[in-house]
Scaffold this motif. Structure first.
Motif, PDB file in Angstrom:
ATOM      1  N   PHE A  23     -12.373 -21.230  36.835  1.00 39.12           N
ATOM      2  CA  PHE A  23     -12.702 -21.401  35.422  1.00 39.12           C
ATOM      3  C   PHE A  23     -11.747 -20.567  34.565  1.00 39.12           C
ATOM      4  N   LEU A  24     -11.512 -19.316  34.950  1.00 41.30           N
ATOM      5  CA  LEU A  24     -10.607 -18.454  34.182  1.00 41.30           C
ATOM      6  C   LEU A  24      -9.184 -18.998  34.180  1.00 41.30           C
ATOM      7  N   ASP A  25      -8.783 -19.690  35.240  1.00 45.39           N
ATOM      8  CA  ASP A  25      -7.468 -20.340  35.238  1.00 45.39           C
ATOM      9  C   ASP A  25      -7.399 -21.398  34.131  1.00 45.39           C
ATOM     10  N   GLN A  26      -8.498 -22.117  33.933  1.00 47.96           N
ATOM     11  CA  GLN A  26      -8.544 -23.119  32.873  1.00 47.96           C
ATOM     12  C   GLN A  26      -8.493 -22.454  31.495  1.00 47.96           C
ATOM     13  N   VAL A  27      -9.197 -21.331  31.349  1.00 43.16           N
ATOM     14  CA  VAL A  27      -9.165 -20.590  30.086  1.00 43.16           C
ATOM     15  C   VAL A  27      -7.743 -20.119  29.801  1.00 43.16           C
ATOM     16  N   ARG A  28      -7.063 -19.628  30.822  1.00 42.85           N
ATOM     17  CA  ARG A  28      -5.683 -19.143  30.646  1.00 42.85           C
ATOM     18  C   ARG A  28      -4.773 -20.259  30.135  1.00 42.85           C
ATOM     19  N   MET A  29      -4.947 -21.467  30.671  1.00 39.77           N
ATOM     20  CA  MET A  29      -4.086 -22.584  30.264  1.00 39.77           C
ATOM     21  C   MET A  29      -4.413 -23.098  28.871  1.00 39.77           C
ATOM     22  N   ARG A  30      -5.702 -22.995  28.462  1.00 40.18           N
ATOM     23  CA  ARG A  30      -6.128 -23.529  27.171  1.00 40.18           C
ATOM     24  C   ARG A  30      -7.094 -22.562  26.485  1.00 40.18           C
ATOM     25  N   PRO A  31      -6.626 -21.372  26.134  1.00 34.56           N
ATOM     26  CA  PRO A  31      -7.548 -20.373  25.579  1.00 34.56           C
ATOM     27  C   PRO A  31      -8.232 -20.814  24.295  1.00 34.56           C
ATOM     28  N   GLY A  32      -7.525 -21.538  23.448  1.00 35.86           N
ATOM     29  CA  GLY A  32      -8.116 -21.967  22.188  1.00 35.86           C
ATOM     30  C   GLY A  32      -9.288 -22.918  22.361  1.00 35.86           C
ATOM     31  N   MET A  33      -9.353 -23.567  23.490  1.00 35.56           N
ATOM     32  CA  MET A  33     -10.448 -24.487  23.765  1.00 35.56           C
ATOM     33  C   MET A  33     -11.725 -23.736  24.148  1.00 35.56           C
ATOM     34  N   PHE A  34     -11.562 -22.557  24.709  1.00 34.44           N
ATOM     35  CA  PHE A  34     -12.705 -21.833  25.238  1.00 34.44           C
ATOM     36  C   PHE A  34     -13.071 -20.572  24.457  1.00 34.44           C
ATOM     37  N   VAL A  35     -12.074 -19.891  23.933  1.00 30.13           N
ATOM     38  CA  VAL A  35     -12.302 -18.552  23.382  1.00 30.13           C
ATOM     39  C   VAL A  35     -11.916 -18.529  21.908  1.00 30.13           C
ATOM     40  N   ARG A  36     -12.917 -18.526  21.067  1.00 31.90           N
ATOM     41  CA  ARG A  36     -12.698 -18.531  19.616  1.00 31.90           C
ATOM     42  C   ARG A  36     -11.888 -17.317  19.183  1.00 31.90           C
ATOM     43  N   GLY A  37     -10.801 -17.536  18.515  1.00 34.12           N
ATOM     44  CA  GLY A  37      -9.987 -16.463  17.953  1.00 34.12           C
ATOM     45  C   GLY A  37      -9.375 -15.528  18.973  1.00 34.12           C
ATOM     46  N   GLY A  38      -9.353 -15.916  20.239  1.00 36.50           N
ATOM     47  CA  GLY A  38      -8.785 -15.049  21.277  1.00 36.50           C
ATOM     48  C   GLY A  38      -9.624 -13.813  21.550  1.00 36.50           C
ATOM     49  N   SER A  39     -10.904 -13.859  21.203  1.00 35.42           N
ATOM     50  CA  SER A  39     -11.783 -12.693  21.326  1.00 35.42           C
ATOM     51  C   SER A  39     -12.262 -12.493  22.761  1.00 35.42           C
ATOM     52  N   LEU A  40     -11.991 -11.315  23.285  1.00 35.55           N
ATOM     53  CA  LEU A  40     -12.492 -11.008  24.621  1.00 35.55           C
ATOM     54  C   LEU A  40     -14.010 -10.865  24.627  1.00 35.55           C
ATOM     55  N   LEU A  41     -14.593 -10.501  23.508  1.00 37.14           N
ATOM     56  CA  LEU A  41     -16.063 -10.462  23.450  1.00 37.14           C
ATOM     57  C   LEU A  41     -16.631 -11.870  23.653  1.00 37.14           C
ATOM     58  N   GLU A  42     -15.962 -12.865  23.123  1.00 36.56           N
ATOM     59  CA  GLU A  42     -16.373 -14.250  23.346  1.00 36.56           C
ATOM     60  C   GLU A  42     -16.268 -14.593  24.832  1.00 36.56           C
ATOM     61  N   LEU A  43     -15.152 -14.220  25.448  1.00 34.02           N
ATOM     62  CA  LEU A  43     -14.967 -14.506  26.868  1.00 34.02           C
ATOM     63  C   LEU A  43     -16.004 -13.760  27.704  1.00 34.02           C
ATOM     64  N   GLN A  44     -16.261 -12.513  27.374  1.00 37.71           N
ATOM     65  CA  GLN A  44     -17.257 -11.743  28.111  1.00 37.71           C
ATOM     66  C   GLN A  44     -18.632 -12.409  28.001  1.00 37.71           C
ATOM     67  N   ALA A  45     -18.971 -12.933  26.837  1.00 41.71           N
ATOM     68  CA  ALA A  45     -20.245 -13.628  26.649  1.00 41.71           C
ATOM     69  C   ALA A  45     -20.305 -14.894  27.500  1.00 41.71           C
ATOM     70  N   ILE A  46     -19.196 -15.620  27.586  1.00 37.84           N
ATOM     71  CA  ILE A  46     -19.147 -16.816  28.427  1.00 37.84           C
ATOM     72  C   ILE A  46     -19.373 -16.443  29.883  1.00 37.84           C
ATOM     73  N   LEU A  47     -18.730 -15.374  30.340  1.00 35.40           N
ATOM     74  CA  LEU A  47     -18.871 -14.952  31.734  1.00 35.40           C
ATOM     75  C   LEU A  47     -20.296 -14.487  32.032  1.00 35.40           C
ATOM     76  N   TYR A  48     -20.924 -13.839  31.062  1.00 32.97           N
ATOM     77  CA  TYR A  48     -22.312 -13.435  31.225  1.00 32.97           C
ATOM     78  C   TYR A  48     -23.205 -14.681  31.295  1.00 32.97           C
ATOM     79  N   GLY A  49     -22.951 -15.642  30.442  1.00 34.14           N
ATOM     80  CA  GLY A  49     -23.701 -16.895  30.470  1.00 34.14           C
ATOM     81  C   GLY A  49     -23.544 -17.635  31.786  1.00 34.14           C
TER      82      GLY A  49
END
Length: 124
Positions: A23-49
């Motif tokens: 999943f993180l490989d997909q985020v790396r290739m298309r961060p704007g699709m998954f992580v609003r504004g490049g925020s690691l807090l957003e990514l951390q919330a996704i990983l917690y979810g």
């Protein structure tokens, strides 16, 4: 196999990811699709979810990205700290990225690569 001309090479539907690292490989290739504004807090919330959903729907996933999980434990000395941070790894990486004048997501993925390399069987 049909190729979707709108999909970047190497990408696949998120539902086909076998684990959190794919999943993180997909985020790396298309961060704007998954992580609003490049925020690691957003990514951390996704990983917690991701972890919470795996507990509910099973099988329970083991994830390295808990607040005091393996990635955080590895990260503190990497960032020059001798102890964990009460605000978590996303905030600390964001601070380090700002100090280095780089993107927090870029720094996260650089650190993730190093973490995975050091934990690989070949590194042992």
């Amino acid at each position: 196999m049909t190729v979707n001309p709108g999909r970047p090479t190497g990408t696949k539907p998120v539902g086909e990811a076998r684990d959190i690292y794919e999943f993180l490989d997909q985020v790396r290739m298309r961060p704007g699709m998954f992580v609003r504004g490049g925020s690691l807090l957003e990514l951390q919330a996704i990983l917690y979810g991701y972890r919470v959903a795996s507990e509910i729907y099973g099988p329970q996933a083991v994830t390295d990205f808990e607040h005091e999980g393996p990635f955080a434990e590895w990260l503190w000395p990497e960032l020059g700290r001798s102890y964990g941070s009460p605000v978590g790894w996303a905030v600390e990486i964001t601070k380090a990225a700002e100090a280095a004048d780089t993107s927090a997501l870029d720094l996260f993925f650089d650190l993730l690569d190093k973490f995975k390399d050091e934990r690989s069987p070949q590194a042992r």
